[in-house]
Structure formats: C-alpha cells, structure tokens
Write a protein that holds these residues in place. Sequence first.
Motif, PDB file in Angstrom:
ATOM      1  N   ASP A  66      23.390  31.555 -36.313  1.00 47.51           N
ATOM      2  CA  ASP A  66      22.378  32.609 -36.428  1.00 47.51           C
ATOM      3  C   ASP A  66      23.073  33.900 -36.833  1.00 47.51           C
ATOM      4  O   ASP A  66      23.991  34.360 -36.126  1.00 47.51           O
ATOM      5  N   LEU A  85      27.130  29.439 -45.680  1.00 44.05           N
ATOM      6  CA  LEU A  85      25.904  29.161 -44.936  1.00 44.05           C
ATOM      7  C   LEU A  85      25.155  27.971 -45.531  1.00 44.05           C
ATOM      8  O   LEU A  85      24.652  27.098 -44.801  1.00 44.05           O
ATOM      9  N   LYS A  86      25.061  27.922 -46.860  1.00 46.98           N
ATOM     10  CA  LYS A  86      24.347  26.818 -47.508  1.00 46.98           C
ATOM     11  C   LYS A  86      25.044  25.484 -47.254  1.00 46.98           C
ATOM     12  O   LYS A  86      24.391  24.466 -46.984  1.00 46.98           O
ATOM     13  N   ALA A  89      24.243  24.384 -43.743  1.00 50.18           N
ATOM     14  CA  ALA A  89      22.866  23.895 -43.624  1.00 50.18           C
ATOM     15  C   ALA A  89      22.722  22.506 -44.228  1.00 50.18           C
ATOM     16  O   ALA A  89      21.993  21.650 -43.696  1.00 50.18           O
ATOM     17  N   VAL A  95      20.664  26.729 -39.587  1.00 52.01           N
ATOM     18  CA  VAL A  95      21.221  28.019 -39.995  1.00 52.01           C
ATOM     19  C   VAL A  95      20.069  28.989 -40.214  1.00 52.01           C
ATOM     20  O   VAL A  95      19.157  28.709 -40.998  1.00 52.01           O
ATOM     21  N   ARG A  96      20.126  30.128 -39.523  1.00 50.26           N
ATOM     22  CA  ARG A  96      19.139  31.194 -39.707  1.00 50.26           C
ATOM     23  C   ARG A  96      19.857  32.434 -40.195  1.00 50.26           C
ATOM     24  O   ARG A  96      20.872  32.844 -39.621  1.00 50.26           O
ATOM     25  N   LEU A  97      19.308  33.050 -41.223  1.00 54.08           N
ATOM     26  CA  LEU A  97      19.876  34.272 -41.784  1.00 54.08           C
ATOM     27  C   LEU A  97      18.781  35.328 -41.850  1.00 54.08           C
ATOM     28  O   LEU A  97      17.726  35.103 -42.443  1.00 54.08           O
ATOM     29  N   LEU A 115      18.829  29.617 -51.058  1.00 52.34           N
ATOM     30  CA  LEU A 115      19.074  29.461 -49.624  1.00 52.34           C
ATOM     31  C   LEU A 115      18.085  28.470 -49.021  1.00 52.34           C
ATOM     32  O   LEU A 115      18.466  27.577 -48.252  1.00 52.34           O
ATOM     33  N   GLU A 116      16.824  28.630 -49.374  1.00 51.58           N
ATOM     34  CA  GLU A 116      15.787  27.737 -48.841  1.00 51.58           C
ATOM     35  C   GLU A 116      16.025  26.298 -49.286  1.00 51.58           C
ATOM     36  O   GLU A 116      15.895  25.356 -48.490  1.00 51.58           O
ATOM     37  N   VAL A 120      18.743  26.698 -45.481  1.00 49.57           N
ATOM     38  CA  VAL A 120      18.932  27.919 -44.689  1.00 49.57           C
ATOM     39  C   VAL A 120      17.573  28.566 -44.464  1.00 49.57           C
ATOM     40  O   VAL A 120      16.813  28.777 -45.411  1.00 49.57           O
ATOM     41  N   GLU A 121      17.248  28.876 -43.209  1.00 47.03           N
ATOM     42  CA  GLU A 121      16.033  29.628 -42.903  1.00 47.03           C
ATOM     43  C   GLU A 121      16.334  31.111 -43.091  1.00 47.03           C
ATOM     44  O   GLU A 121      17.128  31.680 -42.346  1.00 47.03           O
ATOM     45  N   PHE A 122      15.712  31.730 -44.075  1.00 49.88           N
ATOM     46  CA  PHE A 122      15.979  33.138 -44.372  1.00 49.88           C
ATOM     47  C   PHE A 122      14.720  33.966 -44.200  1.00 49.88           C
ATOM     48  O   PHE A 122      13.627  33.557 -44.606  1.00 49.88           O
TER      49      PHE A 122
END
Length: 392
Positions: A66, A85-86, A89, A95-97, A115-116, A120-122
């Motif tokens: 996170d 991060l990617k 994930a 993974v939250r950004l 990212l999505e 990755v949850e952005f």
Amino acid sequence: MMVVLIIIILFVLLLIDFKLGRRQHHRHARKLSFEQTTADYTLFKNGSPMYEKLFNDIYQATTQVDVFFYLIDKDYISRNFLQVLKNKAKEGVPVRLLADRLGSYRLNKQIRQELEDAGVEFRFAEVPTFPYLFYKLQRRNHRKIAIIDGEIGYVGGFNIGKNYIGQSSKFRDWRDYHLRCTGRMVKELHEVMLDDWDLATGEKIEALESPDTGSQNVRIVATDGVGLEDELKEMIDRAEQELMIGTPYFIPTERLMGALEDALQRGVELYIMVPLKSDHPFVKEAGIPYLNRLYRLGANVGFFDAGFYHAKVVIVDGQLADLGTANFDRRSLFLNKEVNTFIYEKPFIDNLRDMYLEDFEDTIPFDDHWLRNRSAGTRINEKIAVLLRPFL
C-alpha cells in the motif's frame, strides 16, 4: 471600468468560496489520534539509497503493498517505481497506489490504464469538486507513506522523481529526510494511509498487524489542516536550550512567531535553515519578514545553497525530533493532510543534529548584508507575498 468590476466580483466570489470551504473542512476534518508506540528505523537524507531500498522491499513483498505519494513525476525514476508495482501486482500480490490529484497530475490516463491492466488498484486523493472548488484546489494530501506486508513502513519528505536524487539543473543536490521503519509504528502508518484510501474510494480496509517489536519510542502525528499548529507550539514552548528548524517554506502564524520570540527571550539558541532557491513563487519572499524579526532577536538564520533544502525537521534540546511531511507554512498548518514522526531516541537525535549543523555551516547567512543586497524583484515580491500568505 467593466474589467475592474469583474475582477472585484471574481475576487469576492473566491473569498466567499474559500471561507465557506474552510468552514466545511473544519467540520469534517479527519481526526487520527495515536499514543506513543515503538519502532526501529533508518534515516535516509538522499533519494538514491532510499529509492533503492524501497524498490527492493516492494520487490520482495509477499502479502500486500500500500503506497501513497503526494507527487509522482513522469520520468525514468517514476517509470521504474511504477514498473516495480506492476510487476508485483502481476505476481498476484494486492497492490494499492494512491496519489494526490494535483501533485501527481502527470499520471495521465494511459499510465493509469497500464497500472489497472497490470492489476494495480490506483486512485487519486483529494479530487477537487463542487461546491467550494477554489478551496478544494488548495486542499492537498501532502503525505508520503509506503507499507510493505504490514512489516515495513516508509514516511518522510521524498516524492517520486529524478529531482529527488539531485538530477535537476536548477536545484542540484536535494536534501530531504525519510524514515524506513519496522515495529508497531508500521500499523499506525498503515491506518493513516488506509484512511486516505477509504476517503478516496469508500472502501474500508483493516490495517495489517505489525510485529510487536521496536526498541525506540515514537509517536505518529497525522493532521488534516487542524492541530498541527498546537503540536508545533508545544514543541517550541518546551525548548530550554536549543531549537533547530529546517523547512523549505517558513511562513509561520503570529501564534507560532510569538512562541519563537518567547523562546529567544528566555535564552534558547534558535537555528532556522531554509533554501536559498525556491521551487514555488513567493514562498521565499513571504518568509523574509518573519526571518528578519527573529534575526533581530538573535536567531541564527541561514540559506541552504548546496542544492535544495526540502527537509522538514524540528529538534528540541537534543531530546526530541520531528521528521515528516509538514512544512512550517500556512498550507501544512491549515490546508494539507500531513504525517509526522516524533522521535525520542538520543543517539539518533544526536546524529540528526550533527547532520543539521553540517548543512548549516554551508548556508549563506541571513543578515544585514544579505538584506541590503537583495534584489528589487525580491523586495517587490515580498509586498505581493503578504496578500498570498493564506495560500503559501
């Protein structure tokens, strides 16, 4: 005449927006309160080793990542960060950004889609909306927090970008302070970050349990434009011998100025270090009248010129240190979301004090010679900055 009238009407509307927005903000300010806890920590004052350690910790994560940064730039450092991060994930690790909407405006739609696609949850934090749009444009989430597996936490002044490793032709070396910590403190940092996530998404997530370890006492101070002034005044009032302040922007309130003047009058040795170069218009000029008042009372004031001074630090009598994201200005005091760490470990503070004094030796003195020789542009900007203080 019509143009002048339009400008006056616009100014009045913005003023009303700001005042009503502040009233709503104070009614709904997020209050997170923490007692002293424990942690072990490492201090970084340069961006390269901090990024190397952070990226590696994320690379080794197995449970959850996170992250919140106020500013994520669009350069090779940022690309490397987002790629880490990617990759994580894609391995199946959640993974939250989270990033501030204005601070990280360079994260365009394509980057967010990538990212999505990687899992990755952005989300953006503090997205300005109606009503009170003008006020909400001033309200920023200025925090920088990373939590890896609930076991490792990062907090401090560094954002993500090549400027922060000294690769800026204007600022050169970038002085900042950032902590890597383990122990019970990590859960509290996680709670701060997840509260921001909840506000941005409506999704409530429980912070991971952190190992019940840590040999040093610390306290997390998370503020939302309310309460920081009280914390700083309490620190100033407890000083008996020495008070050191390092900040990129020095625009205190009259209440804090009164506390600093009282400290000088009771014999406290006061040091204030600010950058010679400014990264935002008018912030340096806005601080000059305050620095001059304190200099006249005997404060040691210096302009850091060995790069850009972005560190936020207060050291009291070599017994207490405050490190974090909050600047000594009106934005951090009354507008921004900030998070600071109060540290009580004497050997750590002694080392931090030595680093501060080493930097202070390289400063240009704020004195009568500097004041007499400041440029006409600086003098003009000082007058303009008086009107802009609430936004600086």
